[in-house]
Motif scaffolding. Structure first.
Motif, mmCIF file in Angstrom:
data_model
loop_
_atom_site.group_PDB
_atom_site.id
_atom_site.type_symbol
_atom_site.label_atom_id
_atom_site.label_comp_id
_atom_site.label_asym_id
_atom_site.label_seq_id
_atom_site.Cartn_x
_atom_site.Cartn_y
_atom_site.Cartn_z
ATOM 1 N N UNK A 1 2.061 13.138 3.229
ATOM 2 C CA UNK A 1 2.599 14.092 4.203
ATOM 3 C C UNK A 1 3.121 13.388 5.448
ATOM 4 N N UNK A 2 2.545 12.247 5.773
ATOM 5 C CA UNK A 2 2.975 11.556 6.981
ATOM 6 C C UNK A 2 4.438 11.120 6.905
ATOM 7 N N UNK A 3 4.979 10.957 5.697
ATOM 8 C CA UNK A 3 6.368 10.528 5.544
ATOM 9 C C UNK A 3 7.340 11.694 5.422
ATOM 10 N N UNK A 4 6.841 12.907 5.238
ATOM 11 C CA UNK A 4 7.740 14.027 4.961
ATOM 12 C C UNK A 4 8.693 14.342 6.108
ATOM 13 N N UNK B 1 2.620 15.533 12.114
ATOM 14 C CA UNK B 1 3.852 15.955 12.782
ATOM 15 C C UNK B 1 4.551 17.028 11.959
ATOM 16 N N UNK B 2 5.197 17.943 12.646
ATOM 17 C CA UNK B 2 5.953 19.001 11.974
ATOM 18 C C UNK B 2 7.289 18.459 11.490
ATOM 19 N N UNK B 3 7.787 19.058 10.413
ATOM 20 C CA UNK B 3 9.097 18.661 9.917
ATOM 21 C C UNK B 3 10.185 19.280 10.784
ATOM 22 N N UNK B 4 11.201 18.523 11.147
ATOM 23 C CA UNK B 4 12.307 19.082 11.933
ATOM 24 C C UNK B 4 12.990 20.221 11.179
ATOM 25 N N UNK B 5 13.481 21.190 11.921
ATOM 26 C CA UNK B 5 14.124 22.349 11.286
ATOM 27 C C UNK B 5 15.627 22.168 11.133
ATOM 28 N N UNK C 1 1.703 0.971 7.183
ATOM 29 C CA UNK C 1 0.529 1.487 6.496
ATOM 30 C C UNK C 1 0.259 2.921 6.941
ATOM 31 N N UNK C 2 -0.584 3.617 6.184
ATOM 32 C CA UNK C 2 -1.038 4.946 6.594
ATOM 33 C C UNK C 2 -2.287 4.868 7.465
ATOM 34 N N UNK C 3 -2.891 3.715 7.524
ATOM 35 C CA UNK C 3 -4.078 3.505 8.336
ATOM 36 C C UNK C 3 -3.652 3.343 9.787
ATOM 37 N N UNK C 4 -4.016 4.293 10.629
ATOM 38 C CA UNK C 4 -3.598 4.274 12.031
ATOM 39 C C UNK C 4 -4.234 3.136 12.810
ATOM 40 N N UNK C 5 -5.207 2.458 12.212
ATOM 41 C CA UNK C 5 -5.809 1.313 12.888
ATOM 42 C C UNK C 5 -4.946 0.067 12.746
ATOM 43 N N UNK C 6 -3.966 0.106 11.818
ATOM 44 C CA UNK C 6 -3.106 -1.049 11.615
ATOM 45 C C UNK C 6 -2.000 -1.076 12.677
ATOM 46 N N UNK C 7 -1.514 -2.268 13.024
ATOM 47 C CA UNK C 7 -0.461 -2.349 14.057
ATOM 48 C C UNK C 7 0.783 -1.555 13.682
ATOM 49 N N UNK C 8 1.155 -1.600 12.408
ATOM 50 C CA UNK C 8 2.297 -0.816 11.918
ATOM 51 C C UNK C 8 1.764 0.278 11.009
ATOM 52 N N UNK D 1 0.806 -1.229 0.000
ATOM 53 C CA UNK D 1 0.000 0.000 0.000
ATOM 54 C C UNK D 1 0.834 1.271 0.000
ATOM 55 N N UNK D 2 1.868 1.316 0.840
ATOM 56 C CA UNK D 2 2.661 2.541 0.919
ATOM 57 C C UNK D 2 3.514 2.728 -0.328
ATOM 58 N N UNK D 3 4.123 1.632 -0.807
ATOM 59 C CA UNK D 3 4.957 1.743 -2.000
ATOM 60 C C UNK D 3 4.176 2.295 -3.178
#
Length: 288
Positions: A131-134, A109-113, A96-103, A70-72
């Motif tokens: 955006x979750x991976x940025x 979250x903000x991007x580190x500066x 996964x991007x689904x927060x209901x999944x174990x992983x 899914x993510x790929x």
């Protein structure tokens, strides 16, 4: 007779013109056959190229459809950066991007500066991702080679990583994985990029094939016209030869008739001369 000879001369001239016309028609036919053959050769090449593209694309579709990632499937990586992205995410790429999944990847979250070391690119500049991976991607640098990555590893800040386009991982805490065999994730990313390129190549191949088919159609039509022109020129030559034969026959007959007539006239003249001589001879005898 003069009129018949003139007619024969004109017929001979017309025959010669028809011979020239037939010779030119045959030359055009030969050229059209060459054009048609070349057009068919290009069509065959275009068909083979399209078939190769389609076969490879169909194979890749089957391979990619047989594995769920899914993510790929949500990532778009620039060609040549597949191994860098796979090395940067590692096993985390299976989350996964689904927060209901174990992983899963948690968004919001903000991007580190903190900045990456100089002499390296940010991996996020070469990847389109959710955006979750940025935050993760913004802290991964792409070094030009393993030696540069090793030299820059000591300047990494907490959470930062370095990779190269050939794979390998240098982490801020000292963990290092040297470039090696392509991972399954890198292979899948490369296959997806190849499939995207094949789709474009297939569009080009379709256009090339359409153009080749149109060229074949035009070449075949030209060849048919050349054959028709050659047949017409041959028919006209046969007709001209027939007219010439008749004209020459008529002129010959008239010439023969004139020769016979001249012979008869000469014979009559000789007879008249003989009779005149005999008459004068008898007149002389009667006088005596």
């Amino acid at each position: 007779i003069e009129a018949a000879n003139q007619a024969a001369t004109e017929a001979r001239r017309a025959r010669n013109l028809m011979q020239d016309s037939l010779a030119k028609a045959r030359e055009v036919e030969t050229e059209s056959e060459t054009v048609s053959r070349l057009a068919n050769d290009r069509r065959q090449v275009a068909e083979r190229q399209r078939l190769q593209c389609k076969t490879e694309a169909d194979t890749l579709r089957k391979v990619l459809s047989g594995v769920k990632a899914p993510l790929l499937d949500l990532l778009t990586v620039a060609p040549g950066y597949e191994q860098a992205l796979a090395a940067a995410l590692g096993d985390d790429i299976a989350a996964d991007l689904d927060t209901a999944k174990p992983l899963h990847w948690r968004g919001g979250l903000d991007q580190p500066e903190q900045r990456l070391p100089d002499d390296c690119d940010c991996l996020s500049d070469h990847v389109q991702a959710p955006r979750a991976l940025m935050p993760r991607l913004s802290q991964i640098g792409v070094a030009p080679d393993p030696l540069t990555a090793a030299s820059l590893a000591s300047s990494l800040k907490p959470g930062q990583r370095l990779v190269t386009r050939y794979g390998g991982l240098w982490r801020w805490d000292g963990y290092t994985a040297l470039p090696g065999a392509p991972t399954a994730a890198a292979q899948r990313l490369e296959q997806r990029n190849r499939l995207a390129a094949l789709k474009k190549e297939l569009v080009i191949a379709d256009k090339a094939l359409d153009a080749a088919l149109a060229a074949v159609k035009t070449a075949n039509a030209g060849r048919e016209q050349a054959i028709q022109a050659r047949n017409q020129a041959r028919d006209r030559l046969r007709a001209a030869e027939g007219i010439l034969a008749k004209a020459e026959q008529q002129a010959g007959q008239l010439s023969q008739a004139r020769a016979v007539a001249a012979s008869r006239v000469q014979a009559l003249a000789d007879t008249v001369q003989r009779l005149r001589s005999e008459t004068e001879d008898w007149q002389q005898r009667l006088t005596l």
